[in-house]
Design a protein around this motif. Sequence first.
Motif, PDB file in Angstrom:
ATOM      1  N   MET A   1       0.837  -1.190   0.000  1.00  0.00           N
ATOM      2  CA  MET A   1       0.000   0.000   0.000  1.00  0.00           C
ATOM      3  C   MET A   1       0.875   1.243   0.000  1.00  0.00           C
ATOM      4  SD  MET A   1      -2.767   1.045   2.855  1.00  0.00           S
ATOM      5  CE  MET A   1      -4.077   2.126   2.443  1.00  0.00           C
ATOM      6  N   SER A   2       0.507   2.214  -0.793  1.00  0.00           N
ATOM      7  CA  SER A   2       1.275   3.443  -0.919  1.00  0.00           C
ATOM      8  C   SER A   2       1.146   4.300   0.341  1.00  0.00           C
ATOM      9  CB  SER A   2       0.761   4.231  -2.121  1.00  0.00           C
ATOM     10  OG  SER A   2       1.491   5.404  -2.275  1.00  0.00           O
ATOM     11  N   GLN A   3       2.250   4.924   0.708  1.00  0.00           N
ATOM     12  CA  GLN A   3       2.226   5.824   1.852  1.00  0.00           C
ATOM     13  C   GLN A   3       1.505   7.109   1.486  1.00  0.00           C
ATOM     14  OE1 GLN A   3       5.906   6.665   3.887  1.00  0.00           O
ATOM     15  NE2 GLN A   3       6.799   4.792   3.096  1.00  0.00           N
ATOM     16  N   ASP A   4       0.970   7.772   2.469  1.00  0.00           N
ATOM     17  CA  ASP A   4       0.377   9.082   2.293  1.00  0.00           C
ATOM     18  C   ASP A   4       1.486  10.043   1.848  1.00  0.00           C
ATOM     19  OD1 ASP A   4      -0.229  11.765   4.190  1.00  0.00           O
ATOM     20  OD2 ASP A   4      -1.888  11.041   2.959  1.00  0.00           O
ATOM     21  N   ARG A   5       1.218  10.858   0.838  1.00  0.00           N
ATOM     22  CA  ARG A   5       2.227  11.802   0.328  1.00  0.00           C
ATOM     23  C   ARG A   5       2.725  12.740   1.413  1.00  0.00           C
ATOM     24  NH1 ARG A   5      -1.259  14.066  -4.423  1.00  0.00           N
ATOM     25  NH2 ARG A   5      -2.851  13.160  -3.124  1.00  0.00           N
ATOM     26  N   ALA A   6       1.814  13.216   2.241  1.00  0.00           N
ATOM     27  CA  ALA A   6       2.217  14.121   3.322  1.00  0.00           C
ATOM     28  C   ALA A   6       3.167  13.415   4.295  1.00  0.00           C
ATOM     29  CB  ALA A   6       0.995  14.654   4.057  1.00  0.00           C
ATOM     30  N   GLU A   7       2.951  12.128   4.524  1.00  0.00           N
ATOM     31  CA  GLU A   7       3.829  11.377   5.427  1.00  0.00           C
ATOM     32  C   GLU A   7       5.243  11.275   4.864  1.00  0.00           C
ATOM     33  OE1 GLU A   7       5.399   9.747   8.586  1.00  0.00           O
ATOM     34  OE2 GLU A   7       3.397  10.627   8.503  1.00  0.00           O
ATOM     35  N   VAL A   8       5.380  11.099   3.564  1.00  0.00           N
ATOM     36  CA  VAL A   8       6.712  11.049   2.941  1.00  0.00           C
ATOM     37  C   VAL A   8       7.415  12.385   3.151  1.00  0.00           C
ATOM     38  CG1 VAL A   8       7.981  10.793   0.772  1.00  0.00           C
ATOM     39  CG2 VAL A   8       6.017   9.309   1.252  1.00  0.00           C
ATOM     40  N   VAL A   9       6.694  13.479   2.919  1.00  0.00           N
ATOM     41  CA  VAL A   9       7.271  14.818   3.117  1.00  0.00           C
ATOM     42  C   VAL A   9       7.663  14.999   4.579  1.00  0.00           C
ATOM     43  CG1 VAL A   9       6.808  17.295   3.004  1.00  0.00           C
ATOM     44  CG2 VAL A   9       6.009  15.791   1.160  1.00  0.00           C
ATOM     45  N   PHE A  74      -0.473  21.573   4.611  1.00  0.00           N
ATOM     46  CA  PHE A  74      -0.292  20.633   3.502  1.00  0.00           C
ATOM     47  C   PHE A  74      -1.469  20.795   2.554  1.00  0.00           C
ATOM     48  CE2 PHE A  74       2.320  18.336   6.559  1.00  0.00           C
ATOM     49  CZ  PHE A  74       3.325  17.796   5.764  1.00  0.00           C
ATOM     50  N   VAL A  75      -1.190  20.912   1.264  1.00  0.00           N
ATOM     51  CA  VAL A  75      -2.242  20.950   0.247  1.00  0.00           C
ATOM     52  C   VAL A  75      -1.940  19.815  -0.724  1.00  0.00           C
ATOM     53  CG1 VAL A  75      -3.379  22.296  -1.557  1.00  0.00           C
ATOM     54  CG2 VAL A  75      -2.421  23.465   0.453  1.00  0.00           C
ATOM     55  N   VAL A  83       1.765  20.619  -1.984  1.00  0.00           N
ATOM     56  CA  VAL A  83       2.330  21.933  -1.693  1.00  0.00           C
ATOM     57  C   VAL A  83       2.322  22.077  -0.183  1.00  0.00           C
ATOM     58  CG1 VAL A  83       1.897  24.431  -1.767  1.00  0.00           C
ATOM     59  CG2 VAL A  83       1.687  23.060  -3.848  1.00  0.00           C
ATOM     60  N   ILE A  84       3.451  22.545   0.354  1.00  0.00           N
ATOM     61  CA  ILE A  84       3.469  22.847   1.784  1.00  0.00           C
ATOM     62  C   ILE A  84       3.795  24.327   1.973  1.00  0.00           C
ATOM     63  CG2 ILE A  84       4.125  20.511   2.468  1.00  0.00           C
ATOM     64  CD1 ILE A  84       6.927  21.689   3.168  1.00  0.00           C
ATOM     65  N   ALA A  85       3.112  24.928   2.930  1.00  0.00           N
ATOM     66  CA  ALA A  85       3.457  26.266   3.413  1.00  0.00           C
ATOM     67  C   ALA A  85       4.204  26.029   4.715  1.00  0.00           C
ATOM     68  CB  ALA A  85       2.201  27.087   3.633  1.00  0.00           C
ATOM     69  N   SER A  86       5.349  26.678   4.858  1.00  0.00           N
ATOM     70  CA  SER A  86       6.188  26.359   6.005  1.00  0.00           C
ATOM     71  C   SER A  86       6.962  27.566   6.510  1.00  0.00           C
ATOM     72  CB  SER A  86       7.170  25.246   5.628  1.00  0.00           C
ATOM     73  OG  SER A  86       7.973  25.649   4.538  1.00  0.00           O
ATOM     74  N   GLU A  87       7.621  27.346   7.632  1.00  0.00           N
ATOM     75  CA  GLU A  87       8.479  28.359   8.234  1.00  0.00           C
ATOM     76  C   GLU A  87       9.781  27.702   8.656  1.00  0.00           C
ATOM     77  OE1 GLU A  87       8.450  31.734  11.760  1.00  0.00           O
ATOM     78  OE2 GLU A  87       6.859  30.249  11.704  1.00  0.00           O
TER      79      GLU A  87
END
Length: 139
Positions: A1-9, A74-75, A83-87
Amino acid sequence: MSQDRAEVVRRVIDALNRGDVDGAMEATSPDCVIDWSNSRGPLRGVYHGREEAREAWKSFLEVWASVRWDVREFVELEDDRVVIASEFRTRGQGSGVEVSARGASLWTIRDDEVAAVALYQSKAEALEAAASQRSATHP
């Protein structure tokens, strides 16, 4: 099963926050592209493959006594992109000066690995780039 994209990031960012560049590279494809051409920093450029990416991240991290990269949002997009908005919050190695910067990045995840990441100055710029890429590949 593929990992969640946000989890990889998150795995990559967590490793970099620990200063573990090799750990971050474990979640990066061998042919990855790290695009810092929109950066306002001294490492501006495009880095191809794990080795160039590893050296870029090492060079970035070594000038700081501490680095904290916090994801604010996370978008998830279509086509395995996020896409992530970050600091970034950092403290200078010798000076101790604290620096904070906000930005965004567009990540492409392929086979549970980071295939590409591009930095942008804002979430709006990252989303615009994603839309432009999408329309260029899907007329």
